[in-house]
Design a protein around this motif. Structure first.
Motif, PDB file in Angstrom:
ATOM      1  N   ILE A 181     -31.121   9.010 -31.667  1.00 55.70           N
ATOM      2  CA  ILE A 181     -31.366   9.706 -32.941  1.00 55.70           C
ATOM      3  C   ILE A 181     -30.153  10.550 -33.296  1.00 55.70           C
ATOM      4  O   ILE A 181     -29.710  11.385 -32.497  1.00 55.70           O
ATOM      5  CB  ILE A 181     -32.627  10.588 -32.856  1.00 55.70           C
ATOM      6  N   ALA A 191     -26.792   9.419 -35.970  1.00 56.40           N
ATOM      7  CA  ALA A 191     -25.813   8.323 -35.940  1.00 56.40           C
ATOM      8  C   ALA A 191     -24.414   8.838 -36.251  1.00 56.40           C
ATOM      9  O   ALA A 191     -23.618   8.164 -36.882  1.00 56.40           O
ATOM     10  CB  ALA A 191     -26.227   7.231 -36.928  1.00 56.40           C
ATOM     11  N   GLY A 192     -24.119  10.058 -35.784  1.00 59.53           N
ATOM     12  CA  GLY A 192     -22.767  10.612 -35.947  1.00 59.53           C
ATOM     13  C   GLY A 192     -21.854  10.080 -34.853  1.00 59.53           C
ATOM     14  O   GLY A 192     -22.130   9.033 -34.242  1.00 59.53           O
ATOM     15  N   HIS A 252     -31.483   5.799 -35.283  1.00 60.57           N
ATOM     16  CA  HIS A 252     -32.119   6.463 -36.435  1.00 60.57           C
ATOM     17  C   HIS A 252     -31.306   7.683 -36.845  1.00 60.57           C
ATOM     18  O   HIS A 252     -30.783   8.411 -35.999  1.00 60.57           O
ATOM     19  CB  HIS A 252     -33.542   6.907 -36.064  1.00 60.57           C
ATOM     20  N   ASP A 253     -31.234   7.905 -38.161  1.00 58.41           N
ATOM     21  CA  ASP A 253     -30.579   9.110 -38.673  1.00 58.41           C
ATOM     22  C   ASP A 253     -31.380   9.549 -39.896  1.00 58.41           C
ATOM     23  O   ASP A 253     -31.867   8.719 -40.664  1.00 58.41           O
ATOM     24  CB  ASP A 253     -29.128   8.807 -39.064  1.00 58.41           C
ATOM     25  N   ARG A 297     -30.298  10.914 -42.477  1.00 58.00           N
ATOM     26  CA  ARG A 297     -29.542  10.596 -43.703  1.00 58.00           C
ATOM     27  C   ARG A 297     -29.728   9.119 -44.009  1.00 58.00           C
ATOM     28  O   ARG A 297     -29.335   8.273 -43.189  1.00 58.00           O
ATOM     29  CB  ARG A 297     -28.054  10.879 -43.476  1.00 58.00           C
ATOM     30  N   GLU A 336     -31.396  12.063 -28.076  1.00 59.71           N
ATOM     31  CA  GLU A 336     -31.159  12.783 -29.342  1.00 59.71           C
ATOM     32  C   GLU A 336     -29.716  13.249 -29.411  1.00 59.71           C
ATOM     33  O   GLU A 336     -29.197  13.838 -28.440  1.00 59.71           O
ATOM     34  CB  GLU A 336     -32.151  13.966 -29.400  1.00 59.71           C
ATOM     35  N   ALA A 337     -29.043  12.975 -30.556  1.00 56.06           N
ATOM     36  CA  ALA A 337     -27.658  13.442 -30.775  1.00 56.06           C
ATOM     37  C   ALA A 337     -27.536  13.911 -32.222  1.00 56.06           C
ATOM     38  O   ALA A 337     -26.656  13.469 -32.962  1.00 56.06           O
ATOM     39  CB  ALA A 337     -26.665  12.323 -30.463  1.00 56.06           C
ATOM     40  N   LYS A 380     -33.687  20.621 -33.169  1.00 60.31           N
ATOM     41  CA  LYS A 380     -33.963  19.773 -32.002  1.00 60.31           C
ATOM     42  C   LYS A 380     -35.418  19.950 -31.551  1.00 60.31           C
ATOM     43  O   LYS A 380     -36.110  18.970 -31.253  1.00 60.31           O
ATOM     44  CB  LYS A 380     -32.987  20.103 -30.860  1.00 60.31           C
ATOM     45  N   ASN A 435     -28.511  15.171 -26.002  1.00 59.79           N
ATOM     46  CA  ASN A 435     -27.072  15.149 -25.731  1.00 59.79           C
ATOM     47  C   ASN A 435     -26.432  16.508 -26.040  1.00 59.79           C
ATOM     48  O   ASN A 435     -25.212  16.617 -26.130  1.00 59.79           O
ATOM     49  CB  ASN A 435     -26.433  14.042 -26.581  1.00 59.79           C
ATOM     50  N   HIS A 466     -25.627  14.687 -21.164  1.00 60.06           N
ATOM     51  CA  HIS A 466     -24.468  15.149 -21.916  1.00 60.06           C
ATOM     52  C   HIS A 466     -23.304  14.180 -21.748  1.00 60.06           C
ATOM     53  O   HIS A 466     -22.611  14.177 -20.733  1.00 60.06           O
ATOM     54  CB  HIS A 466     -24.084  16.556 -21.436  1.00 60.06           C
ATOM     55  N   PHE A 467     -23.113  13.348 -22.794  1.00 56.34           N
ATOM     56  CA  PHE A 467     -21.973  12.427 -22.830  1.00 56.34           C
ATOM     57  C   PHE A 467     -20.760  13.185 -23.355  1.00 56.34           C
ATOM     58  O   PHE A 467     -20.888  14.210 -24.017  1.00 56.34           O
ATOM     59  CB  PHE A 467     -22.263  11.263 -23.795  1.00 56.34           C
ATOM     60  N   ASN A 483     -16.983  12.935 -25.524  1.00 55.02           N
ATOM     61  CA  ASN A 483     -16.465  12.258 -26.705  1.00 55.02           C
ATOM     62  C   ASN A 483     -15.099  11.630 -26.439  1.00 55.02           C
ATOM     63  O   ASN A 483     -14.214  12.334 -25.973  1.00 55.02           O
ATOM     64  CB  ASN A 483     -16.351  13.308 -27.831  1.00 55.02           C
TER      65      ASN A 483
HETATM   66  P1  NAI Z   1     -22.342  14.647 -36.095  1.00 55.82           P
HETATM   67  O1  NAI Z   1     -22.410  15.739 -37.075  1.00 55.82           O
HETATM   68  O2  NAI Z   1     -21.165  13.708 -36.121  1.00 55.82           O
HETATM   69  O3  NAI Z   1     -23.662  13.736 -36.216  1.00 55.82           O
HETATM   70  C1  NAI Z   1     -24.958  14.258 -36.275  1.00 55.82           C
HETATM   71  C2  NAI Z   1     -25.828  13.259 -37.018  1.00 55.82           C
HETATM   72  O4  NAI Z   1     -27.177  13.670 -36.882  1.00 55.82           O
HETATM   73  C3  NAI Z   1     -25.533  13.169 -38.505  1.00 55.82           C
HETATM   74  O5  NAI Z   1     -25.339  11.822 -38.863  1.00 55.82           O
HETATM   75  C4  NAI Z   1     -26.777  13.764 -39.155  1.00 55.82           C
HETATM   76  O6  NAI Z   1     -27.109  13.142 -40.385  1.00 55.82           O
HETATM   77  C5  NAI Z   1     -27.837  13.484 -38.118  1.00 55.82           C
HETATM   78  N1  NAI Z   1     -28.968  14.404 -38.152  1.00 55.82           N
HETATM   79  C6  NAI Z   1     -28.953  15.748 -38.330  1.00 55.82           C
HETATM   80  N2  NAI Z   1     -30.201  16.231 -38.233  1.00 55.82           N
HETATM   81  C7  NAI Z   1     -31.033  15.179 -37.987  1.00 55.82           C
HETATM   82  C8  NAI Z   1     -32.426  15.048 -37.765  1.00 55.82           C
HETATM   83  N3  NAI Z   1     -33.206  16.103 -37.762  1.00 55.82           N
HETATM   84  N4  NAI Z   1     -32.917  13.819 -37.524  1.00 55.82           N
HETATM   85  C9  NAI Z   1     -32.118  12.740 -37.494  1.00 55.82           C
HETATM   86  N5  NAI Z   1     -30.783  12.810 -37.715  1.00 55.82           N
HETATM   87  C10 NAI Z   1     -30.250  14.013 -37.944  1.00 55.82           C
HETATM   88  O7  NAI Z   1     -22.491  15.332 -34.679  1.00 55.82           O
HETATM   89  P2  NAI Z   1     -21.930  14.848 -33.250  1.00 55.82           P
HETATM   90  O8  NAI Z   1     -20.554  15.361 -33.056  1.00 55.82           O
HETATM   91  O9  NAI Z   1     -22.185  13.401 -33.097  1.00 55.82           O
HETATM   92  O10 NAI Z   1     -22.865  15.690 -32.263  1.00 55.82           O
HETATM   93  C11 NAI Z   1     -24.214  15.401 -32.072  1.00 55.82           C
HETATM   94  C12 NAI Z   1     -24.751  16.113 -30.860  1.00 55.82           C
HETATM   95  O11 NAI Z   1     -23.965  15.783 -29.725  1.00 55.82           O
HETATM   96  C13 NAI Z   1     -24.735  17.635 -30.939  1.00 55.82           C
HETATM   97  O12 NAI Z   1     -25.846  18.134 -30.252  1.00 55.82           O
HETATM   98  C14 NAI Z   1     -23.456  17.999 -30.211  1.00 55.82           C
HETATM   99  O13 NAI Z   1     -23.485  19.288 -29.667  1.00 55.82           O
HETATM  100  C15 NAI Z   1     -23.448  16.957 -29.098  1.00 55.82           C
HETATM  101  N6  NAI Z   1     -22.136  16.657 -28.542  1.00 55.82           N
HETATM  102  C16 NAI Z   1     -21.044  16.536 -29.344  1.00 55.82           C
HETATM  103  C17 NAI Z   1     -19.804  16.237 -28.785  1.00 55.82           C
HETATM  104  C18 NAI Z   1     -18.602  16.102 -29.640  1.00 55.82           C
HETATM  105  O14 NAI Z   1     -17.487  16.125 -29.113  1.00 55.82           O
HETATM  106  N7  NAI Z   1     -18.745  15.937 -30.957  1.00 55.82           N
HETATM  107  C19 NAI Z   1     -19.648  16.038 -27.336  1.00 55.82           C
HETATM  108  C20 NAI Z   1     -20.880  16.110 -26.594  1.00 55.82           C
HETATM  109  C21 NAI Z   1     -22.061  16.437 -27.189  1.00 55.82           C
END
Ligand code: NAI
Length: 524
Positions: free
Chosen positions: A13, A15-16, A36-37, A39, A92-93, A101, A121, A144-145, A147
């Motif tokens: 969940i 798709a970022g 799933h996302d 958006r 969940e991501a 969350k 995650n 916790h993966f 990036n």
């Molecule tokens: P991102 O901002 O690129 O993607 C998040 C996605 O989640 C977006 O596509 C958004 O539309 C969607 N979203 C938001 N709320 C939602 C909901 N309630 N239901 C379904 N979809 C929803 O974020 P990113 O960088 O991929 O990070 C995601 C998670 O992973 C966060 O918890 C972050 O702390 C963690 N994380 C991030 C890292 C990084 O380097 N970016 C590394 C390790 C963990």
């Protein structure tokens, strides 16, 4: 505990950047994956993006076309959360927000089967806290993966207070089956990597603030002496100062303002100024088209050195001698003449050799830093023209070394010390007279934080070291590195740093002190 069967449906969940990468990993491992996302269209766009990326890998001959097709065939975008009812594992991501969350997992509890594992995650939120609102928190765990998820091997499997051990064990085995390097961690601020890595940034930032050297010199030393892929300034410019500073602040706050994690005012100033690093065109370095190449400070000597004398056992720096000899310089050996420090601080008085091995060349006396200022140590030990050199990952192959010198060192004596190191093939960079120089104090502080994480039961010594090697590419795990230096020496460096600064920031971990007192290694 065995890995989840590849027939188990994995739901991702969000798709970022992270969610798309995790979905790819699970699909490549053979699982049907539902992405799933919230958006609309984001999940299918992410799968299309993966198709393009995998296509490029096929073009480069790095991926079999059939594997690309099979991976894509396993990836399915789903619009409604209800469609995840068949999942055996949900990862969940989504956005890094506790309420978002918690709300999501509460909804998932109503949709998913009772034996479905729920995972987050999150990189900074407490697994215990997210789980607190769940009816069945024992099936909730952190995965916790790092990036980019398909590339980085490390996965921290994070257990909250309520997580059932078999759930964590099953995800650990599953991550392994997916080709990852998992480690177990208990839910505590920063888990392993984001906690233990703090000194990597903090010590360089502090030395810059204290005028020890310029950014480019400190970065060059971390790379070419420390063996790190990047120095702290180029790395934080790459990560983004807003992101790196926010992680430091969140860890600092979570540990109730423990000074070990104190954020840096110079990094705060960069954030305030909008100098976020590469992404904004300026951070510690300038990335504009007309930016000048940063200058790394070096000392050069025109002297020719024929011979030097070594007193005592140089320990970790022993490789330097072989290198000096290999460059045709005669090395004669003698027992140590230096009396132990009157303060008894060096090595906490436990290892009579610690800090008393020196190389004499002309009027100069060279020694590996033990955390004291050069001028302090010269005074303690009645030495003149004392030139301290820094830690190197491998003295036999290092390209550069940092030095500092006591206030009474004459330019001629310093020149002799530089000439010797230069003759051994090392580029010499100057540092101000700072305690512990750069690489030594950074590694000592990394090892200290790693030791405290082990002491507090966050992870095992083996898992902490693996996490730092695989999650942030350190050339050696901090605890194994401390064992190579000698726990006694590392403790001496920390004790001396604490004495020099008078700050709790440098207080040695009880585990390190106990390890030294028991005469064993951190990895025993
Ligand atoms: P991102 O901002 O690129 O993607 C998040 C996605 O989640 C977006 O596509 C958004 O539309 C969607 N979203 C938001 N709320 C939602 C909901 N309630 N239901 C379904 N979809 C929803 O974020 P990113 O960088 O991929 O990070 C995601 C998670 O992973 C966060 O918890 C972050 O702390 C963690 N994380 C991030 C890292 C990084 O380097 N970016 C590394 C390790 C963990």
């Amino acid at each position: 505990m065995s890995a989840l069967d590849t027939s188990v449906v994995v739901a991702v969940i969000g798709a970022g950047a992270m969610g798309a990468g995790i979905a790819q990993v699970a699909a490549q491992a053979g699982h049907p994956v539902l992405l799933h996302d919230s958006r609309p269209g984001a999940a299918s766009a992410a799968i299309e993006g993966l198709g393009v990326q995998l296509g490029k890998r096929v073009e480069k001959g790095k991926l079999d076309p059939a594997q690309r097709e099979a991976t894509l065939a396993r990836l399915h975008a789903v619009q409604a959360l209800d469609e995840l009812a068949d999942a055996g594992l949900v990862i969940e991501a989504i956005v890094e927000n506790l309420d978002a969350k918690r709300e999501l997992f509460a909804r998932l509890e109503a949709i998913c089967t009772a034996d479905c594992v729920l995972a987050s995650n999150t990189s900074s939120l407490s697994i215990t806290r997210i789980a607190a609102g769940l009816a069945r928190p024992e099936r909730f765990v952190g995965v916790h993966f790092f990036n980019p998820a398909p590339v980085m091997a490390l996965v921290e499997i994070v257990s909250g207070l309520a997580t059932a051990p078999q759930v964590a064990a099953s995800l650990y085995a599953t991550a392994r089956a997916w080709g990852k390097a998992p480690v177990h961690a208990s839910s505590s601020p920063g888990f392993i990597v984001n906690r233990v890595a703090r000194p990597f940034y903090a010590e360089s930032l502090r030395l810059l603030q204290e005028g020890a050297a310029e950014c480019a010199t400190l970065d060059a030393l971390m790379r070419e002496a420390g063996g790190f892929r990047m120095g702290a300034f180029e790395l934080t410019d790459l990560i983004g100062h807003d992101v790196n500073y926010a992680v430091t602040c969140s860890v600092f706050d979570a540990y109730y303002g423990d000074m070990r994690f104190q954020p840096s005012l110079i990094q705060a100033a960069l954030v305030d100024a909008g100098r976020l690093g590469r992404k904004s065109g300026q951070g510690f370095y300038d990335y504009g088209p007309s930016a000048a190449r940063p200058v790394v400070s070096e000392l050069r000597s025109g002297l020719r050195i024929e011979a030097c004398e070594v007193e005592g056992d140089l320990g970790i720096a022993q490789g330097l001698l072989a290198r000096i000899e290999a460059h045709g310089i005669k090395v004669s050996r003698a027992p140590s003449r230096v009396e132990p420090a009157p303060t008894g601080r060096c090595g906490s008085g436990l290892d009579p050799r610690c800090g008393h091995a020196v190389i004499r060349v002309g009027d100069a006396v060279l020694a590996l830093t033990d955390g004291r200022l050069a001028s302090q140590r010269a005074r303690d030990e009645g030495l003149h023209n004392l030139v301290l050199f820094d830690l190197a990952l491998d003295y036999a192959t290092a390209g550069r070394i940092g030095i500092s010198w006591s206030a009474d060192t004459t330019p001629a004596a310093r020149d002799q010390a530089v000439a010797l190191l230069q003759a051994a093939g090392l580029v010499v960079s100057p540092l101000a007279d700072v305690p512990g120089l750069l690489v030594m104090r950074t590694v000592a502080m990394l090892a200290n934080e790693a030791a405290d994480a082990v002491l507090q039961g966050v992870a095992t010594a083996a898992d902490v070291d693996l996490a730092m090697r695989k999650g942030v590419n350190y050339p050696q795990g901090p605890l194994a590195w401390a064992d190579a230096i000698g726990p006694t020496q590392v403790l001496a460096v920390l004790d001396n740093l604490q004495a020099a600064y008078g700050e709790s920031r440098y207080r040695p971990s009880l585990l390190l002190r106990r390890t030294v007192a028991e005469g064993r290694a951190l990895h025993d």
